[in-house]
Write an enzyme that holds these catalytic residues in place. Structure first.
Site, PDB file in Angstrom:
ATOM      1  N   GLY A   1       0.775  -1.236   0.000  1.00 47.48           N
ATOM      2  CA  GLY A   1       0.000   0.000   0.000  1.00 47.48           C
ATOM      3  C   GLY A   1       0.805   1.284   0.000  1.00 47.48           C
ATOM      4  O   GLY A   1       1.949   1.324  -0.477  1.00 47.48           O
TER       5      GLY A   1
ATOM      6  N   ALA B   1      -5.994  20.368  -2.820  1.00 48.11           N
ATOM      7  CA  ALA B   1      -7.415  20.316  -3.193  1.00 48.11           C
ATOM      8  C   ALA B   1      -7.674  19.155  -4.147  1.00 48.11           C
ATOM      9  O   ALA B   1      -8.377  19.285  -5.144  1.00 48.11           O
ATOM     10  CB  ALA B   1      -7.840  21.650  -3.804  1.00 48.11           C
TER      11      ALA B   1
ATOM     12  N   VAL C   1      -8.610  14.718  -4.161  1.00 49.64           N
ATOM     13  CA  VAL C   1      -9.783  13.972  -3.701  1.00 49.64           C
ATOM     14  C   VAL C   1      -9.912  13.987  -2.174  1.00 49.64           C
ATOM     15  O   VAL C   1     -10.975  14.304  -1.625  1.00 49.64           O
ATOM     16  CB  VAL C   1      -9.759  12.499  -4.186  1.00 49.64           C
ATOM     17  CG1 VAL C   1     -11.118  11.861  -4.001  1.00 49.64           C
ATOM     18  CG2 VAL C   1      -9.335  12.406  -5.618  1.00 49.64           C
TER      19      VAL C   1
ATOM     20  N   CYS D   1     -10.705  17.545  -0.825  1.00 51.23           N
ATOM     21  CA  CYS D   1     -12.080  17.994  -1.108  1.00 51.23           C
ATOM     22  C   CYS D   1     -13.108  17.164  -0.345  1.00 51.23           C
ATOM     23  O   CYS D   1     -14.138  17.694   0.080  1.00 51.23           O
ATOM     24  CB  CYS D   1     -12.344  17.958  -2.615  1.00 51.23           C
ATOM     25  SG  CYS D   1     -11.440  19.266  -3.450  1.00 51.23           S
TER      26      CYS D   1
ATOM     27  N   GLY E   1      -1.315  14.032  -1.700  1.00 49.29           N
ATOM     28  CA  GLY E   1      -0.984  12.792  -2.401  1.00 49.29           C
ATOM     29  C   GLY E   1      -0.445  11.739  -1.439  1.00 49.29           C
ATOM     30  O   GLY E   1      -0.315  11.974  -0.237  1.00 49.29           O
TER      31      GLY E   1
ATOM     32  N   HIS F   1     -38.973   3.390 -13.515  1.00 47.47           N
ATOM     33  CA  HIS F   1     -39.403   4.779 -13.382  1.00 47.47           C
ATOM     34  C   HIS F   1     -39.949   5.038 -11.992  1.00 47.47           C
ATOM     35  O   HIS F   1     -40.709   4.209 -11.488  1.00 47.47           O
ATOM     36  CB  HIS F   1     -40.500   5.096 -14.412  1.00 47.47           C
ATOM     37  CG  HIS F   1     -41.008   6.493 -14.268  1.00 47.47           C
ATOM     38  ND1 HIS F   1     -40.371   7.568 -14.854  1.00 47.47           N
ATOM     39  CD2 HIS F   1     -42.065   6.990 -13.568  1.00 47.47           C
ATOM     40  CE1 HIS F   1     -41.029   8.674 -14.541  1.00 47.47           C
ATOM     41  NE2 HIS F   1     -42.060   8.359 -13.763  1.00 47.47           N
TER      42      HIS F   1
END
Ligand SMILES: Cc1cc2nc3c(=O)[nH]c(=O)nc-3n(C[C@H](O)[C@H](O)[C@H](O)COP(=O)(O)OP(=O)(O)OC[C@H]3O[C@@H](n4cnc5c(N)ncnc54)[C@H](O)[C@@H]3O)c2cc1C
Ligand SMILES: NC(=O)c1ccc[n+]([C@@H]2O[C@H](COP(=O)([O-])OP(=O)(O)OC[C@H]3O[C@@H](n4cnc5c(N)ncnc54)[C@H](O)[C@@H]3O)[C@@H](O)[C@H]2O)c1
Length: 493
Positions: A148, A185, A187, A190, A276, A449
């Site tokens: 990771g 700014a 992912v 934000c 990041g 619908h």
């Protein structure tokens, strides 16, 4: 010394998926995790942050609805929200762990061994596991590295995970801060700006070195998100360079320089640095294991590293860092090792959701990417105001945008949906892209619908010149254009 067919290092989403796929091949697998099962897919990452987002969204909506009836919103307790998030994380971790325990009394008995400890490759076939003072060595035919990533830190910013934090520390705060600055700014930045502004207790500042947030996303998408953030009290510092960020008397002081050379100093309670993530490969192998690295991570050829029996999957590689991509790569690597993958590893049709206000779902190319690739395309947009389900929801903010090739076949290139239920709306299109199909199938199938997917059908019908609403009549709500040589032109039927 114990011998395995496969050793998987790291039990985040990528490693866990790889180990489970290997079990399908009836291989002896050792899965090693040094910290928490589920990795950043569960803790301080995808699941935990989405639980914060869900609760923040509910509390934001509740506040809005109560206001309608002239009622006050009850206090939201940070500790209670935090406890709920912790319960969600625990629930998932227990499930992942229990599933591994139960495997031993199932069809797959004696195939999977799970060990807690930090793993390191002594050679391509020898793995050392350290747990406290105890060291153990095992042999293996194959290795999958799935260790990771972690938050990227910047020199000169004193991150202490209490006052200036990364996504690893933000969820452990004691209370809602009265103010918070977010650096970066993208992912994560934000999403947390949305979460904290949504609770209505924190004045959020968002530092953006560019003209607009989410620089990789199309301008029309970003416009909606920025407007909502600002309406919710977020202060976006645009075109701002951070000169310094310090802890002064237990608070955060930061100085910005703008494009025109002017400078400004701010003082807030907390800071989040979200610039990041970097891959975890330090100290993962001895010098005699010559895995080739690039600046962004392990260089791999469809998950296989430069050492032929060692594979790498998930955030440790230089590809897209998402749970679904990590799982895809983990499963693919195992199929490549023990079988024959039935499909190529492609990244073009990956579905994504950004948990903002409103949510933004995407699949395939956006306009920025199509233009970068020099692809001529047709693009249709449809405002949520034309979708009965959105009207019934009493929230018509949002739109659907569909991109197809600018030829007879009109192959779907990509789609963005901004608005309520965005994520559930994109699946049909994701499937069509992966099947390399055109748009007729969508135009003809009968959608339930009222549903948001009816909006997608209407987009497709616009492209075929047979929509219910005509774009030429409902300008501003609908558009049907082609983009060639850097210019838009209306498509007329
Ligand atoms: C705040 C946040 C929100 C996110 N939201 C989303 C989202 O909404 N949707 C989405 O798709 N993605 C999201 N992501 C990204 C997603 O979490 C990652 O892409 C994903 O977790 C990567 O999985 P992985 O298994 O490659 O790595 P990780 O999840 O990082 O797991 C790696 C594991 O390896 C272990 N490990 C490391 N070194 C060793 C070693 N030497 N020995 C043994 N074990 C080791 C670690 O302890 C860890 O458990 C988010 C990330 C963050 C930080
Ligand atoms: N919903 C989701 O799917 C989701 C949610 C969260 C995270 N993630 C994954 O986690 C990854 C990491 O997220 P992230 O937000 O940390 O990375 P990111 O790459 O999305 O954003 C980082 C941002 O920081 C900015 N930046 C970089 N250096 C800076 C500096 N010195 N000063 C100011 N700004 C700077 C960049 O311009 C960029 O906008 C994402 O790429 C994504 O793959 C996914």
């Amino acid at each position: 010394m114990k011998k395995y067919d496969l050793v998987v290092i790291g039990a985040g989403p990528s490693g866990y998926a790889a180990a489970m796929r290997a079990v399908d091949f009836r291989k002896k697998v050792l899965l090693i995790e040094k910290n928490r099962v589920g990795g950043a897919g569960v803790t301080n990452g995808a699941l935990s942050s989405k639980t914060w987002w869900e609760i923040s969204r509910e509390s934001h909506l509740l506040r809005k609805h109560l206001k309608r009836f002239n009622m006050d919103m009850p206090e939201v307790s940070f500790k209670e929200v935090q406890a709920e998030v912790n319960r969600a994380v625990e629930e998932r971790k227990v499930l992942l762990q229990e599933h591994m325990n139960l495997l031993n009394s199932s069809l797959f008995a004696d195939l999977l061994v799970f060990k807690t400890g930090s793993a390191r490759l002594l050679s391509p076939n020898d793995v050392e596991i350290t747990s406290g003072d105890v060291k153990e060595r095992v042999k293996t035919d194959y290795v999958i590295l799935a260790t990771g990533s972690r938050p990227r830190k910047l020199p000169n910013i004193p991150i202490d995970e209490k006052i200036i934090m990364t996504s690893d520390g933000i969820e452990q705060m004691e209370d809602f801060p009265e103010s918070m600055v977010i650096l970066g700014a993208g992912v994560i930045g934000c999403e947390f700006a949305t979460i904290f502004s949504g609770f209505g207790k924190t004045k959020v500042h968002l530092i953006d070195k560019g003209e607009r947030i989410l620089p990789f996303e199309d301008e029309d998408v970003v416009r909606v998100i920025e407007r909502n953030m600002e309406n919710n009290g977020v202060h976006i510092h645009r075109n701002a360079q951070l000169i310094r960020m310090d802890i002064v008397r237990g608070r955060v002081e930061y100085e910005l320089e703008y494009d025109d050379g002017s400078k400004e100093v701010f003082n807030v309670e907390k800071a989040l640095v979200s610039v990041g993530r970097v891959p975890n490969y330090e100290d993962l192998w001895d010098d005699n294991v010559s895995i080739v690295l690039t600046k962004r991570g392990i260089e791999d050829n469809d998950t296989q590293t430069s050492v032929s029996n060692i594979y790498a999957v998930g955030d440790i590689t230089a590809d897209i860092a998402l749970v679904n991509v990590g799982e895809l790569e983990g499963r693919y690597a195992v199929e490549k090792i023990f079988g024959e993958p039935r499909r190529k590893l492609v990244y073009e049709n990956i579905s994504t959701i950004m948990f903002l206000n409103p949510e933004v779902a995407g699949v395939g190319l956006n306009e920025i990417q199509a233009a970068e690739k020099g692809i001529a395309y047709k693009v249709v947009t449809l405002d949520y105001a034309c979708i009965p389900r959105a009207i019934a929801k009493r929230n018509t903010q949002g739109f659907i945008k569909l991109l197809v090739t600018n030829d007879e076949k009109m192959k779907i290139l990509g789609m963005r949906v901004v608005g309520n239920h965005a994520s559930s709306a994109i699946q049909a299109v994701a499937l069509l892209i992966s099947m390399d199909k055109g748009i007729e199938e969508l135009a003809e199938c009968v959608h339930p619908h009222p549903s948001i997917t009816e909006g997608i059908q209407e987009c497709v019908r616009m492209l075929l010149g047979k929509s219910l609403f005509k774009p030429d009549a409902l300008r501003g709500k609908l558009s049907c254009r082609m983009f060639t040589n850097g210019e838009y032109a209306d498509i007329l039927f």
